[in-house]
Motif scaffolding. Structure first.
Motif, PDB file in Angstrom:
ATOM      1  N   GLN A   1       0.846  -1.181   0.000  1.00  0.00           N
ATOM      2  CA  GLN A   1       0.000   0.000   0.000  1.00  0.00           C
ATOM      3  C   GLN A   1       0.889   1.242   0.000  1.00  0.00           C
ATOM      4  O   GLN A   1       1.663   1.459   0.920  1.00  0.00           O
ATOM      5  N   LEU A   2       0.772   2.033  -1.029  1.00  0.00           N
ATOM      6  CA  LEU A   2       1.559   3.245  -1.147  1.00  0.00           C
ATOM      7  C   LEU A   2       0.663   4.456  -0.935  1.00  0.00           C
ATOM      8  O   LEU A   2      -0.529   4.422  -1.235  1.00  0.00           O
ATOM      9  N   SER A   3       1.269   5.507  -0.452  1.00  0.00           N
ATOM     10  CA  SER A   3       0.508   6.737  -0.282  1.00  0.00           C
ATOM     11  C   SER A   3       0.234   7.355  -1.654  1.00  0.00           C
ATOM     12  O   SER A   3       0.954   7.069  -2.616  1.00  0.00           O
ATOM     13  N   PRO A   4      -0.803   8.164  -1.753  1.00  0.00           N
ATOM     14  CA  PRO A   4      -1.096   8.793  -3.056  1.00  0.00           C
ATOM     15  C   PRO A   4       0.066   9.617  -3.597  1.00  0.00           C
ATOM     16  O   PRO A   4       0.286   9.666  -4.812  1.00  0.00           O
TER      17      PRO A   4
ATOM     18  N   PHE B   1       7.914   7.204 -14.235  1.00  0.00           N
ATOM     19  CA  PHE B   1       7.710   6.372 -15.417  1.00  0.00           C
ATOM     20  C   PHE B   1       7.704   7.215 -16.684  1.00  0.00           C
ATOM     21  O   PHE B   1       8.390   6.897 -17.660  1.00  0.00           O
ATOM     22  N   TRP B   2       6.965   8.324 -16.686  1.00  0.00           N
ATOM     23  CA  TRP B   2       6.865   9.127 -17.903  1.00  0.00           C
ATOM     24  C   TRP B   2       8.152   9.896 -18.180  1.00  0.00           C
ATOM     25  O   TRP B   2       8.486  10.128 -19.342  1.00  0.00           O
ATOM     26  N   VAL B   3       8.892  10.268 -17.150  1.00  0.00           N
ATOM     27  CA  VAL B   3      10.196  10.900 -17.369  1.00  0.00           C
ATOM     28  C   VAL B   3      11.155   9.897 -18.006  1.00  0.00           C
ATOM     29  O   VAL B   3      11.920  10.241 -18.918  1.00  0.00           O
ATOM     30  N   ALA B   4      11.112   8.638 -17.561  1.00  0.00           N
ATOM     31  CA  ALA B   4      11.973   7.605 -18.147  1.00  0.00           C
ATOM     32  C   ALA B   4      11.603   7.350 -19.605  1.00  0.00           C
ATOM     33  O   ALA B   4      12.484   7.229 -20.471  1.00  0.00           O
ATOM     34  N   VAL B   5      10.302   7.274 -19.911  1.00  0.00           N
ATOM     35  CA  VAL B   5       9.869   7.054 -21.290  1.00  0.00           C
ATOM     36  C   VAL B   5      10.279   8.226 -22.171  1.00  0.00           C
ATOM     37  O   VAL B   5      10.786   8.035 -23.283  1.00  0.00           O
ATOM     38  N   LEU B   6      10.091   9.439 -21.690  1.00  0.00           N
ATOM     39  CA  LEU B   6      10.444  10.626 -22.469  1.00  0.00           C
ATOM     40  C   LEU B   6      11.943  10.715 -22.708  1.00  0.00           C
ATOM     41  O   LEU B   6      12.389  10.988 -23.829  1.00  0.00           O
TER      42      LEU B   6
ATOM     43  N   ILE C   1       1.935   9.225  -7.308  1.00  0.00           N
ATOM     44  CA  ILE C   1       2.187  10.337  -8.227  1.00  0.00           C
ATOM     45  C   ILE C   1       3.661  10.373  -8.615  1.00  0.00           C
ATOM     46  O   ILE C   1       4.006  10.560  -9.791  1.00  0.00           O
ATOM     47  N   PHE C   2       4.546  10.159  -7.640  1.00  0.00           N
ATOM     48  CA  PHE C   2       5.978  10.124  -7.951  1.00  0.00           C
ATOM     49  C   PHE C   2       6.324   8.971  -8.896  1.00  0.00           C
ATOM     50  O   PHE C   2       7.134   9.129  -9.805  1.00  0.00           O
ATOM     51  N   LEU C   3       5.721   7.813  -8.684  1.00  0.00           N
ATOM     52  CA  LEU C   3       5.977   6.684  -9.579  1.00  0.00           C
ATOM     53  C   LEU C   3       5.469   6.971 -10.991  1.00  0.00           C
ATOM     54  O   LEU C   3       6.120   6.627 -11.982  1.00  0.00           O
ATOM     55  N   PHE C   4       4.306   7.588 -11.084  1.00  0.00           N
ATOM     56  CA  PHE C   4       3.743   7.948 -12.378  1.00  0.00           C
ATOM     57  C   PHE C   4       4.658   8.922 -13.105  1.00  0.00           C
ATOM     58  O   PHE C   4       4.971   8.742 -14.299  1.00  0.00           O
ATOM     59  N   LEU C   5       5.121   9.947 -12.398  1.00  0.00           N
ATOM     60  CA  LEU C   5       6.020  10.921 -13.014  1.00  0.00           C
ATOM     61  C   LEU C   5       7.357  10.291 -13.395  1.00  0.00           C
ATOM     62  O   LEU C   5       7.919  10.597 -14.449  1.00  0.00           O
TER      63      LEU C   5
END
Length: 52
Positions: free
Chosen positions: A3-6, A16-21, A10-14
């Motif tokens: 269970q991760l905090s919201p 991921f997209w920074v790595a893809v970019l 958000i940090f994981l989402f960002l």
């Protein structure tokens, strides 16, 4: 799954997209440099008209 905090989601989402970019920018940059060097090589070979 833990269970991760919201905020962590958000940090994981960002992250991921920074790595893809960044990966797509690296691929674009290497292709750009490869094609530029290839075109320079063909320009030099066309400039020399003598078969020495």
């Amino acid at each position: 799954m833990p269970q991760l905090s919201p905020l962590n989601w958000i940090f994981l989402f960002l992250l991921f997209w920074v790595a893809v970019l960044s990966l797509s920018i690296i691929v674009w940059w290497t292709n750009k440099i490869y094609f530029r060097s290839e075109s320079l090589g063909s320009h030099i070979s066309k400039e020399n008209k003598w078969n020495w």
